[in-house]
Design an enzyme around this catalytic site. Structure first.
Site, PDB file in Angstrom:
ATOM      1  N   ASN A  13      28.710   8.517  68.057  1.00  0.00           N
ATOM      2  CA  ASN A  13      28.270   9.864  67.672  1.00  0.00           C
ATOM      3  C   ASN A  13      27.625   9.799  66.282  1.00  0.00           C
ATOM      4  OD1 ASN A  13      28.460  12.469  66.355  1.00  0.00           O
ATOM      5  ND2 ASN A  13      29.712  13.147  68.072  1.00  0.00           N
ATOM      6  N   ASP A  71      38.693  10.068  66.701  1.00  0.00           N
ATOM      7  CA  ASP A  71      38.689  10.924  67.890  1.00  0.00           C
ATOM      8  C   ASP A  71      38.938  12.338  67.398  1.00  0.00           C
ATOM      9  OD1 ASP A  71      38.362  10.831  70.833  1.00  0.00           O
ATOM     10  OD2 ASP A  71      40.222  11.978  70.756  1.00  0.00           O
TER      11      ASP A  71
HETATM   12  P1  ITT Z   1      32.703   8.635  70.025  1.00  0.00           P
HETATM   13  O1  ITT Z   1      33.798   8.674  71.081  1.00  0.00           O
HETATM   14  O2  ITT Z   1      31.752   7.525  70.220  1.00  0.00           O
HETATM   15  O3  ITT Z   1      33.244   8.697  68.639  1.00  0.00           O
HETATM   16  P2  ITT Z   1      32.159  11.351  70.915  1.00  0.00           P
HETATM   17  O4  ITT Z   1      31.126  12.342  70.499  1.00  0.00           O
HETATM   18  O5  ITT Z   1      32.360  11.157  72.389  1.00  0.00           O
HETATM   19  O6  ITT Z   1      31.803   9.972  70.202  1.00  0.00           O
HETATM   20  P3  ITT Z   1      34.888  12.338  70.768  1.00  0.00           P
HETATM   21  O7  ITT Z   1      35.265  11.755  72.076  1.00  0.00           O
HETATM   22  O8  ITT Z   1      35.868  12.214  69.639  1.00  0.00           O
HETATM   23  O9  ITT Z   1      33.517  11.713  70.229  1.00  0.00           O
HETATM   24  O10 ITT Z   1      34.523  13.856  70.995  1.00  0.00           O
HETATM   25  C1  ITT Z   1      34.606  14.765  69.941  1.00  0.00           C
HETATM   26  C2  ITT Z   1      33.776  15.970  70.299  1.00  0.00           C
HETATM   27  O11 ITT Z   1      34.095  17.050  69.431  1.00  0.00           O
HETATM   28  C3  ITT Z   1      32.320  15.653  70.129  1.00  0.00           C
HETATM   29  O12 ITT Z   1      31.633  16.161  71.208  1.00  0.00           O
HETATM   30  C4  ITT Z   1      31.910  16.333  68.852  1.00  0.00           C
HETATM   31  O13 ITT Z   1      30.624  16.823  68.890  1.00  0.00           O
HETATM   32  C5  ITT Z   1      32.970  17.416  68.684  1.00  0.00           C
HETATM   33  N1  ITT Z   1      33.296  17.413  67.251  1.00  0.00           N
HETATM   34  C6  ITT Z   1      34.160  16.599  66.611  1.00  0.00           C
HETATM   35  N2  ITT Z   1      34.078  16.781  65.281  1.00  0.00           N
HETATM   36  C7  ITT Z   1      33.145  17.725  65.099  1.00  0.00           C
HETATM   37  C8  ITT Z   1      32.581  18.317  63.972  1.00  0.00           C
HETATM   38  O14 ITT Z   1      32.908  17.940  62.742  1.00  0.00           O
HETATM   39  N3  ITT Z   1      31.651  19.253  64.149  1.00  0.00           N
HETATM   40  C9  ITT Z   1      31.261  19.622  65.381  1.00  0.00           C
HETATM   41  N4  ITT Z   1      31.710  19.094  66.503  1.00  0.00           N
HETATM   42  C10 ITT Z   1      32.646  18.145  66.370  1.00  0.00           C
END
Ligand code: ITT
Length: 196
Positions: A13, A71
């Site tokens: 991400n 996560d």
């Molecule tokens: P990785 O697993 O590769 O880290 P991912 O986007 O799939 O990437 P997650 O499984 O942890 O990551 O999903 C977290 C979700 O929550 C992700 O879709 C983010 O966009 C959202 N999220 C987490 N932190 C956020 C933030 O600071 N602002 C906005 N959205 C957030």
């Protein structure tokens, strides 16, 4: 004791990668799994902690580099904590973050049980010898109508307590220094600063 001079930020991400890079000391070289051609693991954990540990372990084993993984997700009270660990998967399921946010706003409106929510982040650092440390950060707030163009993911619909603008209306630095990731990082930093 070996100092940390290079770290793999274990995420695909780009929003998270940028925030975590900004929090780590400048002198530490930051590497992305995308640069190394390492795919994401399946997120089979039942909690943010299990998933950040699983990602750190996976990326660390693949890269043999000290790895920091995240996560995170949005827990909405009236939806019994959903989307939670499924935050990213909801966006996929509904076709985009925009659609997932519209879905959330509709559900909240229909239920009419308030807008309280929190962002949660679990950070795990793992060394190639298996040593690992994790910390969790949470920030409470409310879901609002979609506003702002900064940030990523669910930033346009989250207003942290004590503020009147969504994360997506804030400048990059303003969100960086208050969010769930920052809170988790500050706790972790206490335990790892001796390595920098
Ligand atoms: P990785 O697993 O590769 O880290 P991912 O986007 O799939 O990437 P997650 O499984 O942890 O990551 O999903 C977290 C979700 O929550 C992700 O879709 C983010 O966009 C959202 N999220 C987490 N932190 C956020 C933030 O600071 N602002 C906005 N959205 C957030």
């Amino acid at each position: 004791m070996h100092k940390i001079d290079k770290i793999l930020i274990g995420t695909h991400n780009k929003g998270k990668f940028k925030e975590i890079s900004s929090l780590l000391p400048n002198k530490v070289e930051k590497v992305s799994p995308i640069d190394l051609g390492i795919e994401s693991p399946e997120e089979s954990g039942k909690t943010f902690l299990q998933n950040s540990e699983l990602k750190a372990n996976f990326f660390c084993n693949k890269s043999k580099l000290i790895t920091l993984s995240d996560d995170s997700g949005l827990e909405i009270d009236c939806l019994n904590g959903q989307p939670g660990i499924f935050s990213s998967r909801w966006a996929k399921q509904f076709g985009s973050f925009d659609n997932a946010m519209i879905e959330i706003l509709n559900k909240i409106k229909t239920l009419n049980k308030g807008t309280a929510a929190q962002f949660v982040c679990s950070l795990t650092i793992q060394w190639p010898d298996g040593k690992k440390i994790s910390e969790i950060g949470k920030i409470k707030g409310n879901i609002s109508s979609k506003k702002g163009n900064n940030g990523f993911g669910y930033d346009p619909i989250f207003v942290p307590n004590g503020h009147s603008r969504t994360f997506a209306e804030m400048d990059y630095k303003e969100k960086l220094l208050i969010d769930h990731r920052y809170i988790a990082y500050k706790k972790l930093e206490e335990k790892i600063k001796v390595y920098f």
